[in-house]
Design a protein around this motif. Structure first.
Motif, PDB file in Angstrom:
ATOM      1  N   VAL A 153      35.856  11.268  16.136  1.00  0.00           N
ATOM      2  CA  VAL A 153      34.813  12.006  16.839  1.00  0.00           C
ATOM      3  C   VAL A 153      33.940  12.826  15.901  1.00  0.00           C
ATOM      4  CG1 VAL A 153      36.133  12.138  18.987  1.00  0.00           C
ATOM      5  CG2 VAL A 153      36.434  13.905  17.228  1.00  0.00           C
ATOM      6  N   THR A 154      34.336  12.988  14.669  1.00  0.00           N
ATOM      7  CA  THR A 154      33.520  13.742  13.715  1.00  0.00           C
ATOM      8  C   THR A 154      32.570  12.843  12.935  1.00  0.00           C
ATOM      9  OG1 THR A 154      35.195  13.533  11.983  1.00  0.00           O
ATOM     10  CG2 THR A 154      35.334  15.446  13.454  1.00  0.00           C
ATOM     11  N   LEU A 155      32.672  11.533  13.129  1.00  0.00           N
ATOM     12  CA  LEU A 155      31.841  10.598  12.371  1.00  0.00           C
ATOM     13  C   LEU A 155      30.758  10.037  13.287  1.00  0.00           C
ATOM     14  CD1 LEU A 155      31.507   9.249   9.599  1.00  0.00           C
ATOM     15  CD2 LEU A 155      32.859   7.330  10.478  1.00  0.00           C
ATOM     16  N   LEU A 156      29.509  10.307  12.937  1.00  0.00           N
ATOM     17  CA  LEU A 156      28.363   9.827  13.708  1.00  0.00           C
ATOM     18  C   LEU A 156      27.792   8.592  13.016  1.00  0.00           C
ATOM     19  CD1 LEU A 156      26.337  10.334  16.059  1.00  0.00           C
ATOM     20  CD2 LEU A 156      24.972  11.654  14.423  1.00  0.00           C
ATOM     21  N   VAL A 157      27.690   7.504  13.755  1.00  0.00           N
ATOM     22  CA  VAL A 157      27.117   6.259  13.237  1.00  0.00           C
ATOM     23  C   VAL A 157      25.762   6.046  13.899  1.00  0.00           C
ATOM     24  CG1 VAL A 157      27.417   3.784  12.932  1.00  0.00           C
ATOM     25  CG2 VAL A 157      29.416   5.294  12.910  1.00  0.00           C
ATOM     26  N   VAL A 158      24.717   5.950  13.090  1.00  0.00           N
ATOM     27  CA  VAL A 158      23.353   5.796  13.590  1.00  0.00           C
ATOM     28  C   VAL A 158      22.836   4.426  13.148  1.00  0.00           C
ATOM     29  CG1 VAL A 158      21.030   6.775  13.689  1.00  0.00           C
ATOM     30  CG2 VAL A 158      23.004   8.281  13.350  1.00  0.00           C
ATOM     31  N   TYR A 159      22.311   3.682  14.111  1.00  0.00           N
ATOM     32  CA  TYR A 159      21.755   2.352  13.844  1.00  0.00           C
ATOM     33  C   TYR A 159      20.234   2.471  13.805  1.00  0.00           C
ATOM     34  CZ  TYR A 159      26.443   1.192  15.461  1.00  0.00           C
ATOM     35  OH  TYR A 159      27.812   1.138  15.632  1.00  0.00           O
ATOM     36  N   LEU A 160      19.654   2.096  12.686  1.00  0.00           N
ATOM     37  CA  LEU A 160      18.211   2.208  12.478  1.00  0.00           C
ATOM     38  C   LEU A 160      17.604   0.819  12.272  1.00  0.00           C
ATOM     39  CD1 LEU A 160      18.167   5.183   9.925  1.00  0.00           C
ATOM     40  CD2 LEU A 160      17.958   5.308  12.421  1.00  0.00           C
ATOM     41  N   GLU A 161      16.395   0.666  12.767  1.00  0.00           N
ATOM     42  CA  GLU A 161      15.656  -0.583  12.555  1.00  0.00           C
ATOM     43  C   GLU A 161      14.259  -0.240  12.058  1.00  0.00           C
ATOM     44  OE1 GLU A 161      14.292  -4.716  14.853  1.00  0.00           O
ATOM     45  OE2 GLU A 161      15.680  -3.290  15.809  1.00  0.00           O
ATOM     46  N   PHE A 162      13.927  -0.773  10.886  1.00  0.00           N
ATOM     47  CA  PHE A 162      12.621  -0.554  10.266  1.00  0.00           C
ATOM     48  C   PHE A 162      11.814  -1.851  10.305  1.00  0.00           C
ATOM     49  CE2 PHE A 162      15.350   2.662   8.474  1.00  0.00           C
ATOM     50  CZ  PHE A 162      14.545   3.780   8.347  1.00  0.00           C
ATOM     51  N   GLN A 163      10.506  -1.698  10.411  1.00  0.00           N
ATOM     52  CA  GLN A 163       9.599  -2.849  10.359  1.00  0.00           C
ATOM     53  C   GLN A 163       8.591  -2.646   9.242  1.00  0.00           C
ATOM     54  OE1 GLN A 163       8.038  -4.559  14.046  1.00  0.00           O
ATOM     55  NE2 GLN A 163       5.995  -4.644  13.140  1.00  0.00           N
ATOM     56  N   GLU A 164       8.324  -3.719   8.529  1.00  0.00           N
ATOM     57  CA  GLU A 164       7.396  -3.661   7.405  1.00  0.00           C
ATOM     58  C   GLU A 164       5.967  -3.452   7.891  1.00  0.00           C
ATOM     59  OE1 GLU A 164       6.025  -6.451   3.594  1.00  0.00           O
ATOM     60  OE2 GLU A 164       7.150  -7.299   5.271  1.00  0.00           O
ATOM     61  N   VAL A 165       5.262  -2.584   7.197  1.00  0.00           N
ATOM     62  CA  VAL A 165       3.833  -2.389   7.430  1.00  0.00           C
ATOM     63  C   VAL A 165       3.103  -3.174   6.345  1.00  0.00           C
ATOM     64  CG1 VAL A 165       1.945  -0.724   7.622  1.00  0.00           C
ATOM     65  CG2 VAL A 165       4.235  -0.121   8.428  1.00  0.00           C
ATOM     66  N   MET A 166       2.559  -4.304   6.734  1.00  0.00           N
ATOM     67  CA  MET A 166       1.941  -5.213   5.763  1.00  0.00           C
ATOM     68  C   MET A 166       0.545  -4.710   5.424  1.00  0.00           C
ATOM     69  SD  MET A 166       3.194  -8.799   7.525  1.00  0.00           S
ATOM     70  CE  MET A 166       2.587  -9.792   6.164  1.00  0.00           C
ATOM     71  N   GLN A 167       0.368  -4.291   4.182  1.00  0.00           N
ATOM     72  CA  GLN A 167      -0.908  -3.785   3.712  1.00  0.00           C
ATOM     73  C   GLN A 167      -1.505  -4.779   2.734  1.00  0.00           C
ATOM     74  OE1 GLN A 167      -0.948   0.648   3.024  1.00  0.00           O
ATOM     75  NE2 GLN A 167       1.249   0.330   2.861  1.00  0.00           N
ATOM     76  N   GLN A 168      -2.820  -4.925   2.805  1.00  0.00           N
ATOM     77  CA  GLN A 168      -3.498  -5.854   1.926  1.00  0.00           C
ATOM     78  C   GLN A 168      -4.807  -5.252   1.459  1.00  0.00           C
ATOM     79  OE1 GLN A 168      -4.007  -9.332   4.334  1.00  0.00           O
ATOM     80  NE2 GLN A 168      -5.588  -8.447   5.615  1.00  0.00           N
ATOM     81  N   VAL A 169      -5.416  -5.896   0.462  1.00  0.00           N
ATOM     82  CA  VAL A 169      -6.652  -5.402  -0.120  1.00  0.00           C
ATOM     83  C   VAL A 169      -7.804  -5.704   0.827  1.00  0.00           C
ATOM     84  CG1 VAL A 169      -8.194  -5.577  -2.113  1.00  0.00           C
ATOM     85  CG2 VAL A 169      -5.724  -5.796  -2.427  1.00  0.00           C
ATOM     86  N   ASP A 170      -8.730  -4.734   0.962  1.00  0.00           N
ATOM     87  CA  ASP A 170      -9.908  -4.952   1.791  1.00  0.00           C
ATOM     88  C   ASP A 170     -10.794  -6.031   1.187  1.00  0.00           C
ATOM     89  OD1 ASP A 170      -9.065  -2.989   3.469  1.00  0.00           O
ATOM     90  OD2 ASP A 170     -10.264  -1.410   2.527  1.00  0.00           O
ATOM     91  N   VAL A 171     -11.309  -6.907   2.043  1.00  0.00           N
ATOM     92  CA  VAL A 171     -12.182  -7.992   1.614  1.00  0.00           C
ATOM     93  C   VAL A 171     -13.551  -7.795   2.247  1.00  0.00           C
ATOM     94  CG1 VAL A 171     -12.557 -10.482   1.611  1.00  0.00           C
ATOM     95  CG2 VAL A 171     -10.240  -9.572   1.357  1.00  0.00           C
ATOM     96  N   ILE A 172     -14.598  -7.801   1.441  1.00  0.00           N
ATOM     97  CA  ILE A 172     -15.975  -7.678   1.924  1.00  0.00           C
ATOM     98  C   ILE A 172     -16.673  -9.003   1.687  1.00  0.00           C
ATOM     99  CG2 ILE A 172     -18.175  -6.474   1.671  1.00  0.00           C
ATOM    100  CD1 ILE A 172     -16.664  -4.045   0.735  1.00  0.00           C
ATOM    101  N   LEU A 173     -17.136  -9.632   2.754  1.00  0.00           N
ATOM    102  CA  LEU A 173     -17.809 -10.912   2.653  1.00  0.00           C
ATOM    103  C   LEU A 173     -19.293 -10.695   2.396  1.00  0.00           C
ATOM    104  CD1 LEU A 173     -16.125 -12.835   5.612  1.00  0.00           C
ATOM    105  CD2 LEU A 173     -15.501 -12.879   3.203  1.00  0.00           C
ATOM    106  N   SER A 174     -19.863 -11.516   1.520  1.00  0.00           N
ATOM    107  CA  SER A 174     -21.285 -11.490   1.248  1.00  0.00           C
ATOM    108  C   SER A 174     -21.811 -12.903   1.406  1.00  0.00           C
ATOM    109  CB  SER A 174     -21.575 -10.973  -0.174  1.00  0.00           C
ATOM    110  OG  SER A 174     -21.185  -9.625  -0.295  1.00  0.00           O
ATOM    111  N   GLY A 175     -22.580 -13.107   2.437  1.00  0.00           N
ATOM    112  CA  GLY A 175     -23.091 -14.437   2.703  1.00  0.00           C
ATOM    113  C   GLY A 175     -24.122 -14.396   3.801  1.00  0.00           C
TER     114      GLY A 175
END
Length: 276
Positions: A153-175
């Motif tokens: 009863v003194t041991l607390l078990v916590v289950y965590l779930e993380f999700q990746e935040v996919m970051q990428q370089v900004d692209v500017i189109l010229s056309g």
């Protein structure tokens, strides 16, 4: 949680055994840390990590593809997920506010749960450090915890779930189809042009410069009828230069009046209504 995790129970057992190597082996344990992304600050204090399961997946096209045409556009990576179980020791099973002094973190179970709630409600990026790899740019999306008689009863078990935040370089189109075009039809010497923006058909508002050019052309065509009006137009342009010193409103009104005068002179000379 420090990089060197000190487990006091293992140290005392090793000292009792009298083996120096066993003391070093017990004092140094694998490091599992959850830090704020890009910094060295610990985001969540806990006593230890019971398990961790990083996973990732990607989707590929389901339609038949011609041989040799399978390319990167046919495969899309989905955000990775990390499921882990952390344990937080407590001195008693009656009050979670009492910190456990034996793991040297001085973090109570209640404080750790409050931190998890804040991580769940707010946006933030976290790096999960493990001995195998460092999982970068993740955010907490789910959690659960439990206490049972088997673990104590003194041991607390916590289950965590993380999700990746996919970051990428900004692209500017010229056309041709983008807003910021590197050139236009007036600059380009190409045969097909660069795809200039379309304009609605119809007459565009005339400016004083345009009217002045029209008046000059009209004088060339009908020089015999425009002599008297020429001096008036010349005086009008000289007056336009003087209006620069006037307030903006007066300049605007003056420009409108001069435009009307130029139009009137052009109409009179074309239709002959102004001739004697």
């Amino acid at each position: 949680m420090s990089i060197i995790d000190l487990n006091t129970a293992d140290i005392f057992n090793a000292i009792g055994g009298g083996s120096p190597l066993s003391i070093i082996d017990s004092a140094l344990s694998p490091s599992y840390v959850i830090r704020y992304s890009g910094t060295g600050y610990v985001a969540l204090e806990f006593s230890g990590l019971a398990s961790i399961q990083p996973s990732g997946r990607a989707q590929i096209t389901n339609a038949p593809i011609e041989g040799g045409q399978y390319q990167s556009i046919n495969k899309v990576k989905e955000p990775s997920r990390v499921r882990c179980s952390i344990i937080i020791n407590g001195l008693t099973g009656f009050n979670g506010s009492i910190p456990n002094i034996f793991d040297l973190t001085l973090t109570s179970q209640s404080e750790a749960l409050r931190t998890i709630q804040v991580m769940l409600k707010t946006t933030g990026l976290y790096d999960i450090e493990t001995p195998k790899e460092t999982l970068v740019s993740y955010d907490l999306v789910d959690h659960a915890y439990g206490v049972d008689h088997q673990k104590g009863v003194t041991l607390l078990v916590v289950y965590l779930e993380f999700q990746e935040v996919m970051q990428q370089v900004d692209v500017i189109l010229s056309g041709a189809q983008s807003e910021n075009k590197p050139t236009n039809d007036q600059i380009s010497q190409g045969v097909t042009g660069t795809g200039a923006s379309l304009q609605n058909g119809g007459a565009s508002p005339s400016t004083i410069d345009d009217l002045g050019k029209s008046w000059s052309s009209l004088k060339t065509s009908i020089s015999d009828a425009s002599g008297n009006a020429s001096s008036a137009i010349t005086a009008g342009f000289q007056s336009a230069l003087d209006t620069v010193k006037n307030p903006v409103l007066e300049v605007t009104n003056s420009a409108v009046q001069k435009s009307e005068k130029l139009v009137k002179n052009i109409v009179e000379n074309i239709t002959g209504s102004g001739r004697a």
